[in-house]
Write a protein that holds these residues in place. Sequence first.
Motif, PDB file in Angstrom:
ATOM      1  N   UNK A  12     -18.593  -7.828 122.653  1.00 25.62           N
ATOM      2  CA  UNK A  12     -18.893  -7.671 124.081  1.00 25.62           C
ATOM      3  C   UNK A  12     -17.632  -7.697 124.937  1.00 25.62           C
ATOM      4  N   UNK A  13     -16.624  -8.493 124.554  1.00 27.40           N
ATOM      5  CA  UNK A  13     -15.406  -8.604 125.345  1.00 27.40           C
ATOM      6  C   UNK A  13     -14.297  -7.677 124.868  1.00 27.40           C
ATOM      7  N   UNK A  14     -14.230  -7.400 123.577  1.00 29.40           N
ATOM      8  CA  UNK A  14     -13.199  -6.527 123.022  1.00 29.40           C
ATOM      9  C   UNK A  14     -13.859  -5.456 122.156  1.00 29.40           C
ATOM     10  N   UNK A  15     -14.608  -4.539 122.772  1.00 27.51           N
ATOM     11  CA  UNK A  15     -15.347  -3.561 121.947  1.00 27.51           C
ATOM     12  C   UNK A  15     -14.439  -2.632 121.162  1.00 27.51           C
ATOM     13  N   UNK A  16     -13.315  -2.208 121.753  1.00 26.42           N
ATOM     14  CA  UNK A  16     -12.426  -1.271 121.053  1.00 26.42           C
ATOM     15  C   UNK A  16     -11.787  -1.936 119.838  1.00 26.42           C
ATOM     16  N   UNK A  17     -11.309  -3.181 120.013  1.00 23.87           N
ATOM     17  CA  UNK A  17     -10.682  -3.883 118.895  1.00 23.87           C
ATOM     18  C   UNK A  17     -11.693  -4.183 117.798  1.00 23.87           C
ATOM     19  N   UNK A  18     -12.898  -4.600 118.187  1.00 24.79           N
ATOM     20  CA  UNK A  18     -13.936  -4.882 117.192  1.00 24.79           C
ATOM     21  C   UNK A  18     -14.294  -3.642 116.388  1.00 24.79           C
ATOM     22  N   UNK A  19     -14.468  -2.523 117.088  1.00 23.70           N
ATOM     23  CA  UNK A  19     -14.786  -1.274 116.394  1.00 23.70           C
ATOM     24  C   UNK A  19     -13.647  -0.849 115.479  1.00 23.70           C
ATOM     25  N   UNK A  20     -12.407  -1.053 115.925  1.00 24.05           N
ATOM     26  CA  UNK A  20     -11.253  -0.670 115.103  1.00 24.05           C
ATOM     27  C   UNK A  20     -11.190  -1.498 113.826  1.00 24.05           C
ATOM     28  N   UNK A  21     -11.441  -2.802 113.921  1.00 26.73           N
ATOM     29  CA  UNK A  21     -11.399  -3.656 112.731  1.00 26.73           C
ATOM     30  C   UNK A  21     -12.526  -3.322 111.764  1.00 26.73           C
ATOM     31  N   UNK A  22     -13.722  -3.057 112.300  1.00 28.92           N
ATOM     32  CA  UNK A  22     -14.838  -2.691 111.426  1.00 28.92           C
ATOM     33  C   UNK A  22     -14.588  -1.335 110.767  1.00 28.92           C
ATOM     34  N   UNK A  23     -13.993  -0.407 111.521  1.00 26.72           N
ATOM     35  CA  UNK A  23     -13.666   0.899 110.944  1.00 26.72           C
ATOM     36  C   UNK A  23     -12.622   0.766 109.849  1.00 26.72           C
ATOM     37  N   UNK A  24     -11.631  -0.106 110.078  1.00 24.43           N
ATOM     38  CA  UNK A  24     -10.616  -0.355 109.046  1.00 24.43           C
ATOM     39  C   UNK A  24     -11.252  -0.892 107.769  1.00 24.43           C
ATOM     40  N   UNK A  25     -12.166  -1.843 107.897  1.00 28.67           N
ATOM     41  CA  UNK A  25     -12.810  -2.413 106.717  1.00 28.67           C
ATOM     42  C   UNK A  25     -13.630  -1.363 105.972  1.00 28.67           C
ATOM     43  N   UNK A  26     -14.415  -0.575 106.697  1.00 27.34           N
ATOM     44  CA  UNK A  26     -15.270   0.412 106.032  1.00 27.34           C
ATOM     45  C   UNK A  26     -14.445   1.522 105.391  1.00 27.34           C
ATOM     46  N   UNK A  27     -13.377   1.971 106.068  1.00 29.62           N
ATOM     47  CA  UNK A  27     -12.551   3.030 105.496  1.00 29.62           C
ATOM     48  C   UNK A  27     -11.784   2.530 104.279  1.00 29.62           C
ATOM     49  N   UNK A  28     -11.272   1.311 104.354  1.00 28.58           N
ATOM     50  CA  UNK A  28     -10.564   0.746 103.204  1.00 28.58           C
ATOM     51  C   UNK A  28     -11.492   0.607 102.013  1.00 28.58           C
ATOM     52  N   UNK A  29     -12.699   0.122 102.268  1.00 29.96           N
ATOM     53  CA  UNK A  29     -13.665  -0.068 101.186  1.00 29.96           C
ATOM     54  C   UNK A  29     -14.063   1.272 100.569  1.00 29.96           C
ATOM     55  N   UNK A  30     -14.309   2.268 101.414  1.00 37.23           N
ATOM     56  CA  UNK A  30     -14.690   3.583 100.878  1.00 37.23           C
ATOM     57  C   UNK A  30     -13.537   4.209 100.113  1.00 37.23           C
ATOM     58  N   UNK A  31     -12.324   4.047 100.619  1.00 42.86           N
ATOM     59  CA  UNK A  31     -11.157   4.580  99.909  1.00 42.86           C
ATOM     60  C   UNK A  31     -11.023   3.954  98.530  1.00 42.86           C
ATOM     61  N   UNK A  32     -11.201   2.629  98.437  1.00 45.61           N
ATOM     62  CA  UNK A  32     -11.087   1.951  97.152  1.00 45.61           C
ATOM     63  C   UNK A  32     -12.193   2.377  96.191  1.00 45.61           C
ATOM     64  N   UNK A  33     -13.408   2.522  96.706  1.00 46.66           N
ATOM     65  CA  UNK A  33     -14.527   2.909  95.839  1.00 46.66           C
ATOM     66  C   UNK A  33     -14.317   4.315  95.292  1.00 46.66           C
ATOM     67  N   UNK A  34     -14.013   5.258  96.172  1.00 49.39           N
ATOM     68  CA  UNK A  34     -13.847   6.645  95.727  1.00 49.39           C
ATOM     69  C   UNK A  34     -12.640   6.771  94.801  1.00 49.39           C
ATOM     70  N   UNK A  35     -11.536   6.093  95.134  1.00 53.14           N
ATOM     71  CA  UNK A  35     -10.347   6.158  94.278  1.00 53.14           C
ATOM     72  C   UNK A  35     -10.621   5.545  92.909  1.00 53.14           C
TER      73      UNK A  35
END
Length: 370
Positions: free
Chosen positions: A177-200
């Motif tokens: 609610x207070x830092x929506x951009x930072x929260x979305x960026x951290x969640x995107x980092x986690x999901x992209x890292x996880x997908x990269x590791x799984x596919x690799x």
Amino acid sequence: MIRQGFPRALIVLVGTAAAVITLAGVQAVGSIVGPVVLALTLVIAVSPVRGWLARRHAPVWLQVAVPLALVLLVLLGMVAVLSIAAAQLAILAPTYAPQFNAMVMDLQHWAAGLGYGSDQLNKALSSLDPGKLIGVAQSLLSSLLGVLSSLFLIVVLLLAMSLDAPVITRIVDAAATERPALTLALKTFSSKTRRYLIVSTVFGLICSVLDVTALYVLGVPLPLLWGVLALITNYIPNIGFILGLIPPALLGLLEGGPKTMLLVIAAYMAINVVIQSFIQPKFLGDAVGLSTTATFLSLIVWGWVLGPLGALLAIPLSLLVRALLVDSDPDGAWTAALISGRLPERAARPRPEAPPETRPGTRPEPPGDH
């Protein structure tokens, strides 16, 4: 109102200087930063297991113990495989001395037949020995083994991060609610890292199975070990399969001569180039969010800063930097576009056609009866 601010050129220069100083500082404490990022990446990789246990109301200790056990099993397996591979190379090296000496003699006769049989060439060829070539493969394995040498620190960090992961997840969710951009960026980092590791990992396993089959058919010693090494080096972007190719190619040269070495190189290139360059990117899609140039530069920069561990974690490190510095900035859409090589969504959408009365060069008709 005129907006006052610093010149853009000054901002770029100051930002570049700050980046150089920061990277130099990270390099100075690389023995600490490397294990921290590796532990963070592994905790992110097994977070779906923790989430699955939490949704089934498993005890907290079980939510920590199961993901931690999975990660430790993977780490200990890597250490064991790399240690065995280095030991086997050290044992095999002396046994290939006669084959290598014969190969050097053949090369000397071939060079003499072409008129290049000078004393300098013969001296250079005579100075070669199989220990030096095998040493290249041993140094590769030793560098990868050194990545996991600080295993105690990594285990302690994994335990601490696993204990804190549920709380950190709730904190990040509450900060939306207070830092929506930072929260979305951290969640995107986690999901992209996880997908990269799984596919690799999936495509690395496919490449490893095919590599082991090819090495077994060609009669190269220790094919299973080189297959596992190919899986590990698959996480290094752009040049990973080349690093995994060096040991089996050298053994192919000593075992069956130049023909076997060339066949090993051809098999690796056919398998890895086709899968990693044509098939794997289709499944990755925009999971990485880095252009080809950005990926290669991240490999160079993080390899220079953190050594072999930096090359192994080049993609997660770059995704973390992008999340903290670019994606968390509401005005960083065009910077993200340059890094990813994709237009921002608002720029990619077609603009609606303007009404006739607002187009340049047109005058609205005066009101009245038509």
